[in-house]
Design a protein around this motif. Structure first.
Motif, PDB file in Angstrom:
ATOM      1  N   VAL A   1       0.861  -1.175   0.000  1.00 30.06           N
ATOM      2  CA  VAL A   1       0.000   0.000   0.000  1.00 30.06           C
ATOM      3  C   VAL A   1       0.900   1.228   0.000  1.00 30.06           C
ATOM      4  CG1 VAL A   1      -1.962   1.173   1.055  1.00 30.06           C
ATOM      5  CG2 VAL A   1      -1.667  -1.305   1.374  1.00 30.06           C
ATOM      6  N   ALA A   2       0.713   2.099  -0.978  1.00 28.18           N
ATOM      7  CA  ALA A   2       1.564   3.275  -1.140  1.00 28.18           C
ATOM      8  C   ALA A   2       1.141   4.398  -0.208  1.00 28.18           C
ATOM      9  CB  ALA A   2       1.502   3.756  -2.595  1.00 28.18           C
ATOM     10  N   PRO A   3       2.030   5.361   0.054  1.00 24.09           N
ATOM     11  CA  PRO A   3       1.658   6.519   0.875  1.00 24.09           C
ATOM     12  C   PRO A   3       0.454   7.248   0.287  1.00 24.09           C
ATOM     13  CG  PRO A   3       4.031   6.464   0.529  1.00 24.09           C
ATOM     14  CD  PRO A   3       3.449   5.417  -0.368  1.00 24.09           C
ATOM     15  N   GLY A   4      -0.522   7.527   1.122  1.00 23.56           N
ATOM     16  CA  GLY A   4      -1.702   8.267   0.695  1.00 23.56           C
ATOM     17  C   GLY A   4      -2.714   7.463  -0.078  1.00 23.56           C
ATOM     18  N   GLU A   5      -2.507   6.169  -0.250  1.00 23.96           N
ATOM     19  CA  GLU A   5      -3.413   5.332  -1.035  1.00 23.96           C
ATOM     20  C   GLU A   5      -4.547   4.786  -0.168  1.00 23.96           C
ATOM     21  OE1 GLU A   5      -3.196   1.462  -4.049  1.00 23.96           O
ATOM     22  OE2 GLU A   5      -1.615   1.771  -2.563  1.00 23.96           O
ATOM     23  N   THR A   6      -5.714   4.597  -0.792  1.00 32.62           N
ATOM     24  CA  THR A   6      -6.822   3.893  -0.152  1.00 32.62           C
ATOM     25  C   THR A   6      -6.990   2.542  -0.827  1.00 32.62           C
ATOM     26  OG1 THR A   6      -7.999   5.915   0.482  1.00 32.62           O
ATOM     27  CG2 THR A   6      -9.299   3.891   0.326  1.00 32.62           C
ATOM     28  N   LEU A   7      -6.705   1.489  -0.060  1.00 31.90           N
ATOM     29  CA  LEU A   7      -6.866   0.124  -0.553  1.00 31.90           C
ATOM     30  C   LEU A   7      -8.103  -0.466   0.095  1.00 31.90           C
ATOM     31  CD1 LEU A   7      -5.651  -2.374  -2.102  1.00 31.90           C
ATOM     32  CD2 LEU A   7      -4.630  -3.020   0.100  1.00 31.90           C
TER      33      LEU A   7
ATOM     34  N   GLY B   1      -9.828 -16.830   1.170  1.00 31.43           N
ATOM     35  CA  GLY B   1      -8.512 -16.513   1.700  1.00 31.43           C
ATOM     36  C   GLY B   1      -7.441 -16.214   0.683  1.00 31.43           C
ATOM     37  N   LYS B   2      -7.768 -16.232  -0.597  1.00 30.01           N
ATOM     38  CA  LYS B   2      -6.790 -15.984  -1.652  1.00 30.01           C
ATOM     39  C   LYS B   2      -7.123 -14.710  -2.416  1.00 30.01           C
ATOM     40  CE  LYS B   2      -5.386 -20.757  -2.665  1.00 30.01           C
ATOM     41  NZ  LYS B   2      -3.925 -20.537  -2.516  1.00 30.01           N
ATOM     42  N   ILE B   3      -6.100 -14.031  -2.890  1.00 29.79           N
ATOM     43  CA  ILE B   3      -6.296 -12.864  -3.742  1.00 29.79           C
ATOM     44  C   ILE B   3      -6.753 -13.334  -5.119  1.00 29.79           C
ATOM     45  CG2 ILE B   3      -5.189 -10.921  -4.899  1.00 29.79           C
ATOM     46  CD1 ILE B   3      -3.302 -10.653  -2.566  1.00 29.79           C
ATOM     47  N   GLN B   4      -7.888 -12.816  -5.565  1.00 28.26           N
ATOM     48  CA  GLN B   4      -8.384 -13.120  -6.902  1.00 28.26           C
ATOM     49  C   GLN B   4      -7.911 -12.076  -7.914  1.00 28.26           C
ATOM     50  OE1 GLN B   4     -10.057 -16.067  -7.471  1.00 28.26           O
ATOM     51  NE2 GLN B   4      -9.482 -16.385  -5.329  1.00 28.26           N
ATOM     52  N   GLN B   5      -7.846 -10.826  -7.479  1.00 27.60           N
ATOM     53  CA  GLN B   5      -7.320  -9.762  -8.348  1.00 27.60           C
ATOM     54  C   GLN B   5      -7.046  -8.534  -7.496  1.00 27.60           C
ATOM     55  OE1 GLN B   5      -9.465  -9.165 -11.984  1.00 27.60           O
ATOM     56  NE2 GLN B   5      -8.177  -7.507 -12.708  1.00 27.60           N
ATOM     57  N   LEU B   6      -5.995  -7.813  -7.842  1.00 31.33           N
ATOM     58  CA  LEU B   6      -5.610  -6.577  -7.165  1.00 31.33           C
ATOM     59  C   LEU B   6      -5.348  -5.527  -8.224  1.00 31.33           C
ATOM     60  CD1 LEU B   6      -4.663  -4.830  -4.767  1.00 31.33           C
ATOM     61  CD2 LEU B   6      -2.423  -5.942  -4.958  1.00 31.33           C
ATOM     62  N   GLY B   7      -6.061  -4.387  -8.132  1.00 32.68           N
ATOM     63  CA  GLY B   7      -5.842  -3.326  -9.096  1.00 32.68           C
ATOM     64  C   GLY B   7      -6.864  -2.226  -8.957  1.00 32.68           C
ATOM     65  N   PRO B   8      -6.812  -1.217  -9.818  1.00 35.45           N
ATOM     66  CA  PRO B   8      -7.814  -0.155  -9.808  1.00 35.45           C
ATOM     67  C   PRO B   8      -9.203  -0.723 -10.091  1.00 35.45           C
ATOM     68  CG  PRO B   8      -5.912   0.466 -11.149  1.00 35.45           C
ATOM     69  CD  PRO B   8      -5.766  -0.994 -10.849  1.00 35.45           C
ATOM     70  N   PRO B   9     -10.250  -0.095  -9.577  1.00 30.50           N
ATOM     71  CA  PRO B   9     -11.611  -0.601  -9.827  1.00 30.50           C
ATOM     72  C   PRO B   9     -11.902  -0.826 -11.308  1.00 30.50           C
ATOM     73  CG  PRO B   9     -11.670   1.113  -8.151  1.00 30.50           C
ATOM     74  CD  PRO B   9     -10.255   1.075  -8.670  1.00 30.50           C
ATOM     75  N   ARG B  10     -11.430   0.065 -12.138  1.00 25.66           N
ATOM     76  CA  ARG B  10     -11.680  -0.045 -13.580  1.00 25.66           C
ATOM     77  C   ARG B  10     -11.137  -1.357 -14.135  1.00 25.66           C
ATOM     78  NH1 ARG B  10     -12.128   3.853 -17.928  1.00 25.66           N
ATOM     79  NH2 ARG B  10     -11.304   2.984 -19.865  1.00 25.66           N
ATOM     80  N   ASP B  11      -9.929  -1.727 -13.682  1.00 27.39           N
ATOM     81  CA  ASP B  11      -9.319  -2.953 -14.199  1.00 27.39           C
ATOM     82  C   ASP B  11     -10.113  -4.185 -13.785  1.00 27.39           C
ATOM     83  OD1 ASP B  11      -7.393  -1.390 -15.306  1.00 27.39           O
ATOM     84  OD2 ASP B  11      -5.749  -2.066 -14.029  1.00 27.39           O
ATOM     85  N   LEU B  12     -10.574  -4.215 -12.534  1.00 23.96           N
ATOM     86  CA  LEU B  12     -11.323  -5.379 -12.082  1.00 23.96           C
ATOM     87  C   LEU B  12     -12.627  -5.538 -12.850  1.00 23.96           C
ATOM     88  CD1 LEU B  12      -9.271  -5.026  -9.680  1.00 23.96           C
ATOM     89  CD2 LEU B  12     -11.058  -5.989  -8.224  1.00 23.96           C
ATOM     90  N   LEU B  13     -13.255  -4.410 -13.207  1.00 26.27           N
ATOM     91  CA  LEU B  13     -14.534  -4.475 -13.903  1.00 26.27           C
ATOM     92  C   LEU B  13     -14.361  -4.795 -15.381  1.00 26.27           C
ATOM     93  CD1 LEU B  13     -17.622  -4.032 -13.624  1.00 26.27           C
ATOM     94  CD2 LEU B  13     -17.215  -1.669 -14.366  1.00 26.27           C
TER      95      LEU B  13
ATOM     96  N   GLU C   1     -19.616   0.872  -2.658  1.00 23.09           N
ATOM     97  CA  GLU C   1     -18.752   1.580  -1.720  1.00 23.09           C
ATOM     98  C   GLU C   1     -17.287   1.412  -2.104  1.00 23.09           C
ATOM     99  OE1 GLU C   1     -19.882   1.716   2.523  1.00 23.09           O
ATOM    100  OE2 GLU C   1     -18.095   0.483   2.813  1.00 23.09           O
ATOM    101  N   ALA C   2     -16.910   0.199  -2.473  1.00 17.98           N
ATOM    102  CA  ALA C   2     -15.529  -0.051  -2.871  1.00 17.98           C
ATOM    103  C   ALA C   2     -15.148   0.785  -4.091  1.00 17.98           C
ATOM    104  CB  ALA C   2     -15.335  -1.542  -3.165  1.00 17.98           C
ATOM    105  N   PHE C   3     -16.019   0.818  -5.094  1.00 13.39           N
ATOM    106  CA  PHE C   3     -15.703   1.569  -6.307  1.00 13.39           C
ATOM    107  C   PHE C   3     -15.683   3.074  -6.046  1.00 13.39           C
ATOM    108  CE2 PHE C   3     -15.862  -2.328  -8.412  1.00 13.39           C
ATOM    109  CZ  PHE C   3     -15.527  -2.171  -9.748  1.00 13.39           C
ATOM    110  N   GLU C   4     -16.460   3.525  -5.087  1.00 12.10           N
ATOM    111  CA  GLU C   4     -16.504   4.954  -4.785  1.00 12.10           C
ATOM    112  C   GLU C   4     -15.264   5.418  -4.028  1.00 12.10           C
ATOM    113  OE1 GLU C   4     -19.334   8.111  -2.299  1.00 12.10           O
ATOM    114  OE2 GLU C   4     -20.075   6.124  -2.816  1.00 12.10           O
TER     115      GLU C   4
ATOM    116  N   ILE D   1      -8.494  -2.013  -5.426  1.00  8.62           N
ATOM    117  CA  ILE D   1      -9.315  -3.017  -4.739  1.00  8.62           C
ATOM    118  C   ILE D   1      -8.534  -4.327  -4.703  1.00  8.62           C
ATOM    119  CG2 ILE D   1     -11.406  -4.432  -4.887  1.00  8.62           C
ATOM    120  CD1 ILE D   1     -12.798  -2.038  -6.168  1.00  8.62           C
ATOM    121  N   LEU D   2      -8.513  -4.943  -3.528  1.00  4.76           N
ATOM    122  CA  LEU D   2      -7.974  -6.290  -3.382  1.00  4.76           C
ATOM    123  C   LEU D   2      -9.164  -7.210  -3.162  1.00  4.76           C
ATOM    124  CD1 LEU D   2      -4.863  -7.303  -1.269  1.00  4.76           C
ATOM    125  CD2 LEU D   2      -6.903  -8.734  -1.346  1.00  4.76           C
ATOM    126  N   LEU D   3      -9.486  -8.002  -4.178  1.00  3.76           N
ATOM    127  CA  LEU D   3     -10.656  -8.880  -4.136  1.00  3.76           C
ATOM    128  C   LEU D   3     -10.232 -10.260  -3.656  1.00  3.76           C
ATOM    129  CD1 LEU D   3     -13.672  -9.290  -4.723  1.00  3.76           C
ATOM    130  CD2 LEU D   3     -13.038  -9.927  -7.063  1.00  3.76           C
TER     131      LEU D   3
END
Length: 414
Positions: free
Chosen positions: A99-105, A287-299, A273-276, A281-283
């Protein structure tokens, strides 16, 4: 006869044990009898119903040096190969992220996917069975838990504001317990309440029971920020509110200037709420990560069938949040805007949702999905329109029917 010291009494020892497992106790490992009474009030069962099904206790603390993103060249949070088991059940399975400085994950996923367990490992409320967690470059296991948590604001469910303290006292509780100057705490409390649309002059002396659910949630957020921690962890902080109040509190949360300098990890099961709120987003699932990235990428670029199906029910509404006017520009039939236009002018980076917010009233927005499926005609009335700025020319004008038709064609092409 001089009264016996409460700290040496058996019930005080039990309170101390209970305190170390509470959200407040880890911040004050050597707390005295007054702190026992405070924690007893926190842990005491509350009657349900004063503001919904759950309450939030927001805790934060002061670091010696104020955090700024520029002070930390690397990630604020680094998680590597994290694992947590409860018996034979693997709840967190070899998870790694930064998680980067100032980021909302945002940690998102179905119930039981491991979101809250993962969140609680970050501040050692739950100890992992394997892997490492670094916050600000330090392994959390090399820090005493109470020291670690003094740099982390924590907003949790099912624990309320202290009912016998006023709003101002609740917000200023943690800075006061940490010994910060009274005047500075009072000024900070006033600032945060005002920024969350709760005038300190009006609400500061009220008790929590005198507030609405949304107001209490705002007090909880102010309390998390009161000691200015650089990292904020939130576990479904808006889940107990009705939809209208929830949207309003989320908007205040998103626009709060105090949070723009914070690194935030937020747990939710609410896709909208997550997209807003999310930068990324870490989906999770099982217990496993399915995808991690900007909301746009997941959609728009799901990594697997689970990711695609998870967003399927709300796909159209989510596309409004992620598709920009630049995305739909190839599909519209616009005309140059009048030179003296008084239309709202939007950049190409504006989302479709933002454009429709300019064109539709809240009541009309309720039927917006029907309009998207069956774009309306102008039916003789002067159509509402927006102007869209162009990088190499004058703005163009788009009516609501034109905009919806272009969006429909863009969606069909994705």
């Amino acid at each position: 006869m001089r009264p016996q010291n409460r700290a040496t009494e058996p019930h005080a020892v039990k309170s101390n044990e209970k305190m170390r497992g509470s959200p407040l106790g880890p911040l004050l490992p050597n707390a005295g009898p007054r702190s026992f009474r405070i924690v007893s009030a926190i842990n005491r069962p509350f009657a349900r119903g004063s503001f919904g099904h759950r309450r939030i206790l927001a805790l934060g603390a002061q670091l010696p040096v104020r955090f700024t993103p520029a002070a930390l060249p690397g990630p604020v949070i680094r998680v590597s190969h994290l694992t947590k088991r409860f018996g034979a059940l693997v709840v967190v399975d070899d998870i790694s992220f930064e998680v980067a400085p100032g980021e909302t994950l945002v940690l998102l996923g179905p119930s039981g996917c491991g979101k809250t367990t993962l969140l609680k490992t970050l501040n050692r409320l739950i100890e992992p069975d394997g892997g490492t967690i670094e916050i600000n470059g330090r392994d959390v296991r090399q820090q005493r838990p109470e020291e670690l948590r003094r740099g982390i604001g924590y907003v949790i469910q099912q624990v309320g504001l202290l009912p016998h303290l006023t709003v101002a006292q609740n917000v200023g509780l943690v800075p006061g317990l940490l010994g910060q100057p009274t005047a500075a705490t009072a000024a900070r409390t006033t600032l945060l309440l005002d920024r969350l649309h709760l005038s300190a002059a009006r609400f500061g002396a009220m008790l929590p029971a005198q507030l609405s659910g949304g107001q209490q949630q705002r007090v909880g957020l102010a309390r998390a920020l009161a000691a200015d921690p650089p990292v904020i962890l939130l576990d479904e902080p808006f889940g107990a509110l009705d939809p209208l109040t929830r949207a309003a509190v989320r908007r205040d949360f998103r626009e709060l200037d105090e949070l723009r300098r914070k690194t935030v990890v937020l747990v939710t099961h609410d896709v909208q709420e997550a997209f807003e709120l999310a930068d990324r987003i870490l989906l999770l699932d099982k217990g496993k990560i399915q995808q991690l990235g900007p909301p746009r990428d997941l959609l728009l670029h799901p990594a697997n069938a689970f990711v695609q199906s998870f967003f399927a029910a709300e796909r159209l509404a989510l596309q409004l949040r992620v598709l920009t006017l630049a995305d739909v520009q190839p599909f519209w039939e616009a005309i140059p805007a009048p030179a003296d236009t008084r239309l709202p002018v939007l950049p190409l980076t504006a989302t479709m949702q933002g454009a429709l917010d300019c064109l539709l009233t809240p009541g009309e927005a309720d039927g917006m999905l029907g309009k998207l499926r069956h774009p309306p005609s102008a039916d003789g009335a002067e159509p509402r329109a927006v102007a869209v700025a162009q990088p190499n020319g004058p703005p163009v004008a788009l009516t609501l029917p034109q905009l919806l038709a272009a969006f429909g064609r863009a969606v069909a092409a994705t």
